[in-house]
Design a protein around this motif. Structure first.
Motif, short mmCIF file in Angstrom:
data_model
loop_
_atom_site.label_atom_id
_atom_site.label_comp_id
_atom_site.label_asym_id
_atom_site.label_seq_id
_atom_site.Cartn_x
_atom_site.Cartn_y
_atom_site.Cartn_z
N SER A 1 -12.06 0.60 5.80
CA SER A 1 -13.02 1.11 4.78
C SER A 1 -13.33 0.52 3.22
O SER A 1 -11.68 0.06 3.21
CB SER A 1 -13.15 2.86 4.78
N ALA A 2 -14.48 0.65 2.41
CA ALA A 2 -14.64 1.17 1.00
C ALA A 2 -12.99 1.03 0.01
O ALA A 2 -12.55 1.61 -1.07
CB ALA A 2 -15.79 0.69 0.21
N TYR A 3 -12.52 2.81 0.47
CA TYR A 3 -11.78 3.96 0.27
C TYR A 3 -10.65 2.88 0.18
O TYR A 3 -9.72 2.55 -0.49
CB TYR A 3 -11.95 4.92 0.95
N SER A 4 -10.67 2.96 1.43
CA SER A 4 -8.81 1.96 1.64
C SER A 4 -9.28 0.44 0.84
O SER A 4 -7.35 0.36 0.68
CB SER A 4 -8.76 2.10 3.77
N ALA A 5 -9.88 -0.16 1.07
CA ALA A 5 -9.91 -1.84 0.56
C ALA A 5 -9.57 -1.36 -1.05
O ALA A 5 -8.68 -1.74 -1.20
CB ALA A 5 -11.27 -2.07 1.23
N SER A 6 -10.63 -0.54 -1.71
CA SER A 6 -10.96 -0.14 -2.96
C SER A 6 -9.08 -0.30 -3.05
O SER A 6 -8.27 -0.61 -4.19
CB SER A 6 -11.44 0.34 -3.56
N LYS A 7 -8.47 1.28 -2.67
CA LYS A 7 -7.06 1.50 -2.73
C LYS A 7 -6.16 -0.05 -1.99
O LYS A 7 -5.02 -0.09 -3.00
CB LYS A 7 -6.11 2.46 -1.56
N ALA A 8 -5.84 -0.45 -1.39
CA ALA A 8 -5.27 -1.91 -0.99
C ALA A 8 -6.03 -2.76 -2.65
O ALA A 8 -4.90 -3.56 -2.93
CB ALA A 8 -5.79 -2.61 -0.32
N ALA A 9 -6.64 -3.00 -3.01
CA ALA A 9 -6.72 -4.02 -4.15
C ALA A 9 -6.46 -3.68 -5.44
O ALA A 9 -5.29 -3.95 -6.43
CB ALA A 9 -8.32 -3.66 -4.31
N ALA A 10 -6.18 -2.25 -5.80
CA ALA A 10 -5.31 -1.37 -6.33
C ALA A 10 -4.04 -1.91 -6.42
O ALA A 10 -3.33 -1.72 -7.13
CB ALA A 10 -5.66 0.18 -6.53
N GLU A 11 -3.12 -1.95 -5.04
CA GLU A 11 -2.38 -2.22 -5.53
C GLU A 11 -1.91 -3.18 -5.08
O GLU A 11 -0.68 -3.57 -6.11
CB GLU A 11 -1.55 -1.51 -3.26
N LEU A 12 -2.67 -4.41 -4.97
CA LEU A 12 -2.66 -5.85 -5.07
C LEU A 12 -2.73 -5.84 -7.04
O LEU A 12 -1.74 -6.84 -7.25
CB LEU A 12 -3.62 -6.44 -4.78
N ALA A 13 -2.98 -4.92 -7.71
CA ALA A 13 -3.37 -5.13 -9.30
C ALA A 13 -1.88 -4.42 -9.51
O ALA A 13 -1.22 -5.45 -10.61
CB ALA A 13 -4.24 -4.48 -9.36
N VAL A 14 -1.43 -3.81 -9.40
CA VAL A 14 0.04 -3.13 -9.19
C VAL A 14 1.02 -4.61 -9.23
O VAL A 14 1.28 -4.76 -9.95
CB VAL A 14 0.15 -1.75 -8.86
N ARG A 15 0.48 -4.59 -7.81
CA ARG A 15 1.96 -6.44 -8.19
C ARG A 15 1.84 -7.25 -8.78
O ARG A 15 3.24 -7.74 -9.41
CB ARG A 15 2.44 -6.67 -6.51
#
Ligand code: NAD
Length: 324
Positions: free
Chosen positions: A153-167
């Motif tokens: 979903s756009a929710y989980s995709a945006s959270k995954a994007a946040a995780e990638l930004a953190v990494r």
């Protein structure tokens, strides 16, 4: 006294975290940055008074100038980043706001933290993420932290994007980061639109309980206080750069959750109404949280069926206009 920045601390989980830390850590000053969207509710923070140990700032995690001013005023040791758009049904209708808050907002906060902290190993930037980043499981198996992210979903995709930004910030700037992935939370004062409050509100009014599709989707449920204790353990003991699953082992399909609500409400089991399924609805999430158990001593002791039933009874009483 050390200072911690909490974002989204007027939301369901962020407020539970603020209440827990405020009650148990007199040596900590909390700065709560929240935009006060529709999902926020300051009644969740009743009893947490403005003063040397608590400061509320109404503002946007996407506002870099505001963040820089906060970092100049406060010497944050920890950042616990809850602020997000969180309701998947809304993400189905329109995903753009999810990417603005969850991805762009996280990157803005990372930029500000990297500017203020550099690679100072005594600090921690913790992103509160979700099991939904993994995508769907079949009937068996549990997600491990090394598994790929396959959001639906756009929710989980945006959270995954946040995780990638953190990494990326950990790699680029040496920022001491942490990521936690948690399952469905239950507990007091969750927003009306989420599954459990919706079921309890409707049951309290004697209405049918709507379930997407067959209702066979399986979710893992954790008490919000167990989640918050897990976050505290992670801040104190987590290895910089690590990711931790925070699960509970309490797996229930949505049909069973609705049946528990009907049972507690004293209503017949026939009051379930199946409605058209949500597009992209994941079948099952389940977390292997052995890393958090071994490295942090994480034990979700309040997350069993009795505890879920207690929360259902409390919500039913609240919606029925009685004191919980
Ligand atoms: P919530 O929707 O109840 O609260 C979100 C809070 O963030 C609100 O107070 C809102 O005003 C604030 N906010 C939104 N946009 C903001 C912005 N741009 N700047 C500052 N504040 C902003 O959410 P929740 O259920 O408490 O979830 C908190 C976090 O935990 C989220 O990051 C979510 O992805 C994660 N999470 C939630 C669950 C769950 O079951 N609820 C499970 C796993 C992970």
């Amino acid at each position: 006294m050390e200072s911690w920045l909490v974002t989204g601390g007027a939301g369901f989980i962020g407020a539970a975290f603020v209440r827990m830390v405020h009650a148990s850590r007199p040596d900590v000053r909390l700065v709560n940055l929240d935009l006060m969207t529709y999902a926020a509710d300051l009644r969740r923070l009743d009893g947490v008074e403005e003063g040397p140990r608590y400061r509320f700032v109404r503002g946007d995690v996407c506002d870099r100038a505001l963040l820089d001013a906060l970092f100049a005023q406060e010497d944050f040791r920890y950042i616990i980043h809850f602020a997000a758009q969180t309701h998947v049904d809304r993400a189905v209708r329109s995903g753009a706001e999810f990417f603005r808050t969850n991805a762009y907002g996280t990157q803005t906060l990372l930029d500000a933290a990297a500017g203020a902290w550099g690679s100072d190993a005594g600090r921690r930037f913790l992103l509160v993420s979700t099991d939904e980043v993994y995508g769907a499981l079949g009937i068996s198996g549990r997600f491990r932290e090394e598994d790929p992210v396959r959001p639906s979903s756009a929710y989980s995709a945006s959270k995954a994007a946040a995780e990638l930004a953190v990494r990326a910030a950990a790699r680029t700037h040496g920022l001491p980061t942490l990521i936690t992935r948690c399952c469905n939370n239950f507990g007091p004062l969750q927003h009306d639109e989420k599954l459990l409050p919706t079921l309890c509100r409707r049951a309290a009014a004697g209405l049918a309980l709507p379930l997407y599709g067959s209702g066979e989707q399986v979710r893992e449920w954790v008490h919000v206080d167990d989640h918050c204790r897990g976050l505290l353990l992670c801040l104190e003991k987590g290895k910089a750069g690590a990711c931790y699953n925070l699960g509970s082992g309490l797996e229930l399909d949505n049909l069973s959750v609705a049946r528990l609500v009907l049972e507690e409400a004293g209503l017949p089991q026939t009051r379930i109404e199946h409605v058209a399924d949500r597009p992209g609805h994941d079948f099952r999430y389940a977390l292997d949280f052995s890393r958090a158990a071994a490295e942090l001593g994480y034990r979700p002791a309040s997350s069993d069926e009795d505890s879920l039933r207690r929360e259902i009874r409390r919500a039913l009483a609240l919606y029925a206009g009685r004191r919980p």
